[in-house]
Design a protein around this motif. Structure first.
Motif, short mmCIF file in Angstrom:
data_model
loop_
_atom_site.label_atom_id
_atom_site.label_comp_id
_atom_site.label_asym_id
_atom_site.label_seq_id
_atom_site.Cartn_x
_atom_site.Cartn_y
_atom_site.Cartn_z
N UNK A 247 -5.60 0.43 -7.49
CA UNK A 247 -4.40 1.20 -7.80
C UNK A 247 -3.15 0.52 -7.27
N UNK A 248 -3.10 0.27 -5.95
CA UNK A 248 -1.93 -0.33 -5.31
C UNK A 248 -2.33 -0.66 -3.87
N UNK A 249 -1.80 -1.78 -3.31
CA UNK A 249 -2.19 -2.14 -1.93
C UNK A 249 -1.69 -1.13 -0.90
N UNK A 250 -2.34 -1.11 0.26
CA UNK A 250 -1.85 -0.26 1.34
C UNK A 250 -0.53 -0.82 1.89
N UNK A 251 0.09 -0.06 2.77
CA UNK A 251 1.32 -0.53 3.41
C UNK A 251 1.04 -1.81 4.21
N UNK A 252 2.03 -2.67 4.33
CA UNK A 252 1.85 -3.98 4.95
C UNK A 252 1.29 -3.90 6.38
N UNK A 253 1.61 -2.86 7.10
CA UNK A 253 1.11 -2.73 8.48
C UNK A 253 -0.42 -2.65 8.53
N UNK B 176 -5.38 -9.27 -2.16
CA UNK B 176 -5.93 -7.99 -2.59
C UNK B 176 -6.98 -7.46 -1.61
N UNK B 177 -7.03 -6.14 -1.52
CA UNK B 177 -7.92 -5.45 -0.58
C UNK B 177 -7.69 -6.03 0.83
N UNK B 178 -6.43 -5.99 1.29
CA UNK B 178 -6.08 -6.65 2.55
C UNK B 178 -6.44 -5.88 3.81
N UNK B 179 -6.72 -4.58 3.68
CA UNK B 179 -7.07 -3.78 4.85
C UNK B 179 -8.47 -4.21 5.30
#
Length: 192
Positions: free
Chosen positions: A22-28, A35-38
């Motif tokens: 859908x959309x990436x999480x907040x940068x923090x 993609x899927x950076x958390x």
């Protein structure tokens, strides 16, 4: 506050499969700029299990990041493209949860597919991504683990709905991998 998608679409020239969240999480929440950076999201553990039998295959030695360059190389070799169904959103509660996202602008998936002439499979991760994708292609939403078929500019296209890779989704990483494995195994490779 309105947010513009922070990443460029990852579109390998040979892409046979397009994965859409859908959309990436907040940068923090990011452990990398991709993609899927958390780090707590299970997507790259799912991919590690399917292709290498090891959910930690793409995890860096520090146990807090992913090995991004290896991941990009692997995705390119496999013909897997990545983007999201939303280009602009507003977070109503500051989270990445679908229920807390107000869609301002959807991604033009038709234009994206025109850049991926070999792509015949779309994988949606989660409910909102599935809903938005299926609306654009005027096709019924499949159940989790199933697909809907349609045609797009003389190309047969399958849209697979997969479970969310978020830890908030109540399913083990191993069970999620079973769902995703079917898509990777059924998606045609070059020359097939």
């Amino acid at each position: 506050m309105e947010e513009l998608h922070p990443f460029e679409p990852f579109l390998p020239e040979n892409a046979r499969l397009l994965m859409l969240g859908t959309f990436p999480p907040a940068e923090k929440r990011w452990s990398m700029r991709f993609y899927y950076p958390n780090f707590t999201n299970d997507m790259w553990r799912i991919v590690g299990l399917i292709f290498f039998g090891d959910k930690l295959h793409f995890v860096a030695a520090d146990g807090k990041h992913y090995r991004l360059e290896e991941l990009k190389k692997f995705l390119t070799e496999q013909g897997i493209a990545l983007y999201d169904t939303c280009t602009r959103i507003v977070r109503t509660k500051g989270t990445a949860s679908d229920k807390d996202l107000q869609v301002v602008e959807q991604t033009n998936l038709h234009a994206m597919l025109r850049q991926l002439p070999r792509c015949t499979t779309i994988v949606t991760a989660g409910q909102l991504a599935t809903t938005l994708c299926c609306q654009q292609f005027l096709v019924a939403e499949p159940r989790v683990g199933e697909c809907s078929s349609t045609s797009f500019e003389e190309r047969q296209l399958r849209i697979w709905r997969m479970p969310s890779s978020s830890r908030a989704y109540p399913m083990s990483v191993e069970k999620k991998a079973e769902y995703y494995q079917r898509v990777f195994l059924e998606s045609p490779k070059d020359g097939e």
